[in-house]
Design an enzyme around this catalytic site. Sequence first.
Site, PDB file in Angstrom:
ATOM      1  N   ARG A   2       0.796  -1.229   0.000  1.00 56.66           N
ATOM      2  CA  ARG A   2       0.000   0.000   0.000  1.00 56.66           C
ATOM      3  C   ARG A   2       0.828   1.278   0.000  1.00 56.66           C
ATOM      4  NH1 ARG A   2      -2.633  -3.922   1.739  1.00 56.66           N
ATOM      5  NH2 ARG A   2      -0.656  -4.366   2.711  1.00 56.66           N
ATOM      6  N   THR A   3       1.779   1.354   0.908  1.00 55.53           N
ATOM      7  CA  THR A   3       2.465   2.636   1.096  1.00 55.53           C
ATOM      8  C   THR A   3       3.238   3.015  -0.159  1.00 55.53           C
ATOM      9  OG1 THR A   3       2.662   2.039   3.415  1.00 55.53           O
ATOM     10  CG2 THR A   3       3.951   3.915   2.674  1.00 55.53           C
ATOM     11  N   LYS A  56      26.257  -3.896  -1.764  1.00 59.85           N
ATOM     12  CA  LYS A  56      27.725  -3.841  -1.935  1.00 59.85           C
ATOM     13  C   LYS A  56      28.374  -3.134  -0.758  1.00 59.85           C
ATOM     14  CE  LYS A  56      26.881  -2.989  -6.826  1.00 59.85           C
ATOM     15  NZ  LYS A  56      26.917  -1.867  -7.776  1.00 59.85           N
ATOM     16  N   ARG A  68      11.312   3.858   3.381  1.00 58.28           N
ATOM     17  CA  ARG A  68      10.943   2.876   4.421  1.00 58.28           C
ATOM     18  C   ARG A  68      12.205   2.116   4.775  1.00 58.28           C
ATOM     19  NH1 ARG A  68       5.848  -1.125   4.439  1.00 58.28           N
ATOM     20  NH2 ARG A  68       4.921   0.852   5.080  1.00 58.28           N
ATOM     21  N   HIS A  91       5.038   5.879  11.560  1.00 53.99           N
ATOM     22  CA  HIS A  91       4.521   5.708  10.197  1.00 53.99           C
ATOM     23  C   HIS A  91       3.549   6.872   9.965  1.00 53.99           C
ATOM     24  CE1 HIS A  91       3.366   3.960   6.497  1.00 53.99           C
ATOM     25  NE2 HIS A  91       3.068   2.728   6.870  1.00 53.99           N
TER      26      HIS A  91
HETATM   27  N1   CP Z   1      -0.075  -0.104   5.970  1.00 54.55           N
HETATM   28  C1   CP Z   1       1.101  -0.348   5.348  1.00 54.55           C
HETATM   29  O1   CP Z   1       2.137   0.245   5.679  1.00 54.55           O
HETATM   30  O2   CP Z   1       1.016  -1.279   4.362  1.00 54.55           O
HETATM   31  P1   CP Z   1       2.251  -1.760   3.464  1.00 54.55           P
HETATM   32  O3   CP Z   1       3.246  -2.428   4.392  1.00 54.55           O
HETATM   33  O4   CP Z   1       1.669  -2.686   2.444  1.00 54.55           O
HETATM   34  O5   CP Z   1       2.860  -0.531   2.860  1.00 54.55           O
END
Ligand code: CP
Length: 303
Positions: free
Chosen positions: A50-51, A79, A100, A128
């Site tokens: 999603r993110t 590397k 991320r 998040h």
């Molecule tokens: N909610 C969320 O962070 O989903 P993903 O890990 O799929 O990005």
Amino acid sequence: MNNSLVSITDYNKEDILSILDAARGFEKKPDRDTLKGKVVATLFYEPSTRTRLSFETAVVRLGGSVIGFSDSGTSSSTKGETLNDTIRMVSCYADAIVIRHPLDGAARYAAEISPIPVVNAGDGSNQHPSQTLLDLYSIRKTQGTLENLKICIVGDLKYGRTVHSLIEAMSYFKPEFKFVSPDELKIPEEYKIFCRKHNIPFTETAELNGSFNDADILYMTRVQKERFQDLMEYERVKNVYTLHNAMIKNTKPNLRILHPLPRVNEISMDVDKNKKAYYFQQAQNGLYVRQAILSKVLKTGDV
Ligand code: CP
């Protein structure tokens, strides 16, 4: 700093509400050209559906372009390149970075060395913030307000970064929390101290059944397998709660069930057709909220 969004506490109440208001506009009209000529880099050192895809869709629907990687195994980090060097390099190519990373604090570190805005798409079990903004958008959209709501948060409250960001963001809106978790996954002490400091009432229990009968929002979470040092401990708690349709029977008419997703076993599929289930629409809202976030960090004038 460089207009980054690393922690939800980087935004005050006014910032948060301006993002939500702008997201409402993007929901009405998602296709624009306000990021034309801009390049956004998505650097995902951890898996995501999603993110990453909603950030990338947000860029494309605003007329911008995306570079990056969805698997750090294809980057030069394999590397031995440091995060410092990767951020310095990517900032030569892009106008903003969405990152991320499995390490708590990695996004803050990236923002400190980057000359371009950095958006935290999840750092370890820490924060998040874009998820939290879409959670707030979903809560306001379904409840008509963010104020004075009873929110029951269930599952992995220890490692769940979406939970940690949500508690901090809701502190502006006089919430009441019920924390439901097994002993091993209780909400960390620092968030209880935060609640006390902000006069936020909360209770803790290990019992799911009936615990959300008076709630406005039931926020389910996945047990975060990837954060456990000891997989035996994960095995003990992984299926501790499963929400079934029958358990929703005696709840308030306005209750909505949220989940940041992905789910594993914590919401049975028989809940999906219940009109109180809102998690797929919640994920869709992520597109509009991330359009608003990118517009703010890249100063398009829409937020
Ligand atoms: N909610 C969320 O962070 O989903 P993903 O890990 O799929 O990005």
